[in-house]
Design an enzyme around this catalytic site. Structure first.
Site, PDB file in Angstrom:
ATOM      1  N   ALA A   1       0.820  -1.211   0.000  1.00  0.00           N
ATOM      2  CA  ALA A   1       0.000   0.000   0.000  1.00  0.00           C
ATOM      3  C   ALA A   1       0.855   1.263   0.000  1.00  0.00           C
ATOM      4  O   ALA A   1       2.085   1.221   0.048  1.00  0.00           O
ATOM      5  CB  ALA A   1      -0.938  -0.018   1.204  1.00  0.00           C
ATOM      6  N   HIS A   2       0.180   2.389  -0.002  1.00  0.00           N
ATOM      7  CA  HIS A   2       0.825   3.695  -0.072  1.00  0.00           C
ATOM      8  C   HIS A   2       1.737   3.960   1.135  1.00  0.00           C
ATOM      9  O   HIS A   2       1.449   3.533   2.242  1.00  0.00           O
ATOM     10  CB  HIS A   2      -0.233   4.798  -0.159  1.00  0.00           C
ATOM     11  CG  HIS A   2      -1.120   4.845   1.040  1.00  0.00           C
ATOM     12  ND1 HIS A   2      -2.182   3.984   1.208  1.00  0.00           N
ATOM     13  CD2 HIS A   2      -1.081   5.624   2.141  1.00  0.00           C
ATOM     14  CE1 HIS A   2      -2.763   4.247   2.358  1.00  0.00           C
ATOM     15  NE2 HIS A   2      -2.124   5.220   2.957  1.00  0.00           N
TER      16      HIS A   2
END
Length: 155
Positions: free
Chosen positions: A54-55
């Site tokens: 994820a980010h």
């Protein structure tokens, strides 16, 4: 709350994905760009197939991440971390250098450097093995379950 009367509010992602030297990334792996900061994959790391990163995740050098692992946003893995298949990490987790996470583990808290954890929720591996052994012994003392009874009927 990112929602409003017209639905979800889109937030522009301003970060990048930085992949350092000698990184291997398997098929159907997804690496999200950073929201405000960069997503970074350290040199020499190996990421198997079907992994979600994820980010804002930061993966250290020479980490090994097996298939179907999910790493939630803003988590940080120090160098030489190993994650077994189908493990999941909650967001904002810190995993110390040389830590190992067993397959199918659910990590909700920080893991100290050099630790080995397993289970859901992830606990030190010795504790996980004691729990698994106790459950097996309990099942034997309670008698045959439906699957075992069916096996006995066939024989």
């Amino acid at each position: 709350d990112a929602g409003g009367p017209q639905g979800q509010l889109k937030v522009p992602l301003l970060g990048r994905v930085l992949i350092e030297d000698d990184v291997e990334i398997g098929a159907y792996t997804t690496v999200d760009r950073g929201a405000l900061d960069d997503t970074v994959i350290g040199a020499g790391s190996v990421i198997d197939n079907l992994v979600q990163i994820a980010h804002n995740v930061r993966i250290g050098r020479h980490c090994v991440i097996a298939g179907q692992v999910g790493i939630s946003g803003s988590s940080r893995l120090d160098d030489f971390v190993f994650i077994g298949g189908q493990a999941g990490l909650s967001g904002h987790i810190h995993v110390g250098a040389g830590a190992r996470i067993a397959a199918k583990s659910g990590v909700h808290r920080d893991i100290p450097a050099g630790a080995t954890v397993g289970g859901y929720p992830a606990v030190p591996i010795r504790e996980f093995r004691r729990i698994a052994g106790a459950v097996r012994r309990l099942a034997r003392t309670r008698g045959a379950g439906p699957d075992e009874a069916a096996d006995e009927a066939e024989n």
